[in-house]
Design a protein around this motif. Structure first.
Motif, PDB file in Angstrom:
ATOM      1  N   VAL A 195      61.279 -16.689 -67.357  1.00  0.00           N
ATOM      2  CA  VAL A 195      60.496 -15.676 -68.061  1.00  0.00           C
ATOM      3  C   VAL A 195      59.347 -16.358 -68.783  1.00  0.00           C
ATOM      4  O   VAL A 195      59.569 -17.238 -69.617  1.00  0.00           O
ATOM      5  CB  VAL A 195      61.358 -14.884 -69.049  1.00  0.00           C
ATOM      6  CG1 VAL A 195      60.515 -13.813 -69.739  1.00  0.00           C
ATOM      7  CG2 VAL A 195      62.544 -14.238 -68.321  1.00  0.00           C
ATOM      8  N   GLU A 196      58.137 -15.929 -68.437  1.00  0.00           N
ATOM      9  CA  GLU A 196      56.938 -16.508 -69.047  1.00  0.00           C
ATOM     10  C   GLU A 196      56.492 -15.678 -70.243  1.00  0.00           C
ATOM     11  O   GLU A 196      56.624 -14.444 -70.246  1.00  0.00           O
ATOM     12  CB  GLU A 196      55.781 -16.567 -68.042  1.00  0.00           C
ATOM     13  CG  GLU A 196      56.028 -17.451 -66.837  1.00  0.00           C
ATOM     14  CD  GLU A 196      56.306 -16.660 -65.584  1.00  0.00           C
ATOM     15  OE1 GLU A 196      56.073 -17.194 -64.476  1.00  0.00           O
ATOM     16  OE2 GLU A 196      56.770 -15.520 -65.705  1.00  0.00           O
ATOM     17  N   SER A 242      54.648 -20.273 -72.444  1.00  0.00           N
ATOM     18  CA  SER A 242      56.035 -20.740 -72.478  1.00  0.00           C
ATOM     19  C   SER A 242      56.782 -20.132 -71.304  1.00  0.00           C
ATOM     20  O   SER A 242      56.470 -19.015 -70.875  1.00  0.00           O
ATOM     21  CB  SER A 242      56.732 -20.319 -73.771  1.00  0.00           C
ATOM     22  OG  SER A 242      56.060 -20.776 -74.906  1.00  0.00           O
ATOM     23  N   CYS A 243      57.758 -20.855 -70.821  1.00  0.00           N
ATOM     24  CA  CYS A 243      58.621 -20.342 -69.752  1.00  0.00           C
ATOM     25  C   CYS A 243      60.046 -20.774 -70.074  1.00  0.00           C
ATOM     26  O   CYS A 243      60.322 -21.982 -70.147  1.00  0.00           O
ATOM     27  CB  CYS A 243      58.181 -20.881 -68.407  1.00  0.00           C
ATOM     28  SG  CYS A 243      59.354 -20.570 -67.065  1.00  0.00           S
ATOM     29  N   CYS A 300      55.430 -19.723 -63.572  1.00  0.00           N
ATOM     30  CA  CYS A 300      56.330 -20.837 -63.854  1.00  0.00           C
ATOM     31  C   CYS A 300      57.197 -21.082 -62.615  1.00  0.00           C
ATOM     32  O   CYS A 300      57.610 -20.131 -61.940  1.00  0.00           O
ATOM     33  CB  CYS A 300      57.200 -20.452 -65.055  1.00  0.00           C
ATOM     34  SG  CYS A 300      58.447 -21.644 -65.523  1.00  0.00           S
ATOM     35  N   ASN A 301      57.455 -22.343 -62.319  1.00  0.00           N
ATOM     36  CA  ASN A 301      58.261 -22.715 -61.162  1.00  0.00           C
ATOM     37  C   ASN A 301      59.259 -23.792 -61.559  1.00  0.00           C
ATOM     38  O   ASN A 301      58.913 -24.733 -62.280  1.00  0.00           O
ATOM     39  CB  ASN A 301      57.351 -23.206 -60.043  1.00  0.00           C
ATOM     40  CG  ASN A 301      58.119 -23.746 -58.846  1.00  0.00           C
ATOM     41  OD1 ASN A 301      58.392 -24.937 -58.748  1.00  0.00           O
ATOM     42  ND2 ASN A 301      58.468 -22.866 -57.935  1.00  0.00           N
ATOM     43  N   ALA A 302      60.483 -23.632 -61.079  1.00  0.00           N
ATOM     44  CA  ALA A 302      61.522 -24.655 -61.249  1.00  0.00           C
ATOM     45  C   ALA A 302      61.922 -25.120 -59.867  1.00  0.00           C
ATOM     46  O   ALA A 302      62.304 -24.296 -59.022  1.00  0.00           O
ATOM     47  CB  ALA A 302      62.721 -24.069 -61.986  1.00  0.00           C
ATOM     48  N   GLY A 327      58.935 -17.497 -61.821  1.00  0.00           N
ATOM     49  CA  GLY A 327      58.842 -16.437 -62.798  1.00  0.00           C
ATOM     50  C   GLY A 327      57.991 -15.304 -62.270  1.00  0.00           C
ATOM     51  O   GLY A 327      57.435 -15.370 -61.163  1.00  0.00           O
ATOM     52  N   GLN A 328      57.855 -14.266 -63.087  1.00  0.00           N
ATOM     53  CA  GLN A 328      57.139 -13.068 -62.656  1.00  0.00           C
ATOM     54  C   GLN A 328      55.635 -13.176 -62.873  1.00  0.00           C
ATOM     55  O   GLN A 328      54.869 -12.374 -62.347  1.00  0.00           O
ATOM     56  CB  GLN A 328      57.678 -11.833 -63.409  1.00  0.00           C
ATOM     57  CG  GLN A 328      57.126 -11.632 -64.810  1.00  0.00           C
ATOM     58  CD  GLN A 328      57.675 -12.605 -65.835  1.00  0.00           C
ATOM     59  OE1 GLN A 328      58.586 -13.393 -65.557  1.00  0.00           O
ATOM     60  NE2 GLN A 328      57.124 -12.567 -67.041  1.00  0.00           N
ATOM     61  N   GLY A 329      55.216 -14.166 -63.637  1.00  0.00           N
ATOM     62  CA  GLY A 329      53.801 -14.382 -63.874  1.00  0.00           C
ATOM     63  C   GLY A 329      53.320 -13.762 -65.173  1.00  0.00           C
ATOM     64  O   GLY A 329      53.861 -12.752 -65.633  1.00  0.00           O
ATOM     65  N   THR A 330      52.310 -14.383 -65.750  1.00  0.00           N
ATOM     66  CA  THR A 330      51.674 -13.854 -66.958  1.00  0.00           C
ATOM     67  C   THR A 330      50.167 -13.986 -66.802  1.00  0.00           C
ATOM     68  O   THR A 330      49.670 -15.015 -66.332  1.00  0.00           O
ATOM     69  CB  THR A 330      52.184 -14.582 -68.217  1.00  0.00           C
ATOM     70  OG1 THR A 330      51.644 -13.958 -69.390  1.00  0.00           O
ATOM     71  CG2 THR A 330      51.809 -16.057 -68.236  1.00  0.00           C
ATOM     72  N   GLN A 331      49.456 -12.937 -67.168  1.00  0.00           N
ATOM     73  CA  GLN A 331      48.008 -12.895 -66.980  1.00  0.00           C
ATOM     74  C   GLN A 331      47.296 -13.662 -68.094  1.00  0.00           C
ATOM     75  O   GLN A 331      47.570 -13.447 -69.279  1.00  0.00           O
ATOM     76  CB  GLN A 331      47.510 -11.450 -66.960  1.00  0.00           C
ATOM     77  CG  GLN A 331      46.007 -11.303 -66.840  1.00  0.00           C
ATOM     78  CD  GLN A 331      45.482 -11.692 -65.487  1.00  0.00           C
ATOM     79  OE1 GLN A 331      46.042 -11.292 -64.460  1.00  0.00           O
ATOM     80  NE2 GLN A 331      44.395 -12.464 -65.445  1.00  0.00           N
TER      81      GLN A 331
END
Length: 115
Positions: free
Chosen positions: A5-6, A21-22, A95-97, A106-110
């Motif tokens: 979650v970003e 943050s993620c 975000c990627n793990a 993650g779902q992405g943040t603008q």
């Protein structure tokens, strides 16, 4: 299931700063290489910065000296400090793990940088 979650995206003027943050759940966070990618409209997703399980880092040339990636294994969280933002940094940041057995997104943040 695994979740990334970003947080922290938004609108900022050129020259400003943002901190993304993620936070990860349901993975052994400390063994994963964590990374931030971004995708601008009409462009391919690109790697911005990555940090390994031993905290080695690498950056895209376009963000070197302006962005800093870090991690806090106790909080299962990876950060991206973005300074001196430019209009061309506008994108959805993901975000990627990653580990050899697979990866998660993650779902992405603008992030929008205005001139």
């Amino acid at each position: 299931q695994v979740q990334l979650v970003e947080y922290g995206g938004g609108l900022v003027q050129a020259g400003g700063s943002l901190r993304l943050s993620c936070t990860a759940s349901k993975i052994l966070f400390s063994v994963y290489t964590m990374a931030w990618y971004r995708q601008a409209p009409g462009k391919q997703r690109e790697l911005v910065a990555a940090i390994t399980s031993t905290s080695s880092t690498n950056y895209a040339d376009s963000v070197k000296g302006r962005f800093t990636i870090s991690r806090d294994n106790a909080k299962n969280t990876v950060y991206l400090q973005m300074n001196s933002l430019k209009v061309e940094d506008t994108a959805v940041y993901y975000c990627n793990a990653a580990q050899r057995w697979g990866d998660y997104w993650g779902q992405g943040t603008q992030v929008t940088v205005s001139s």
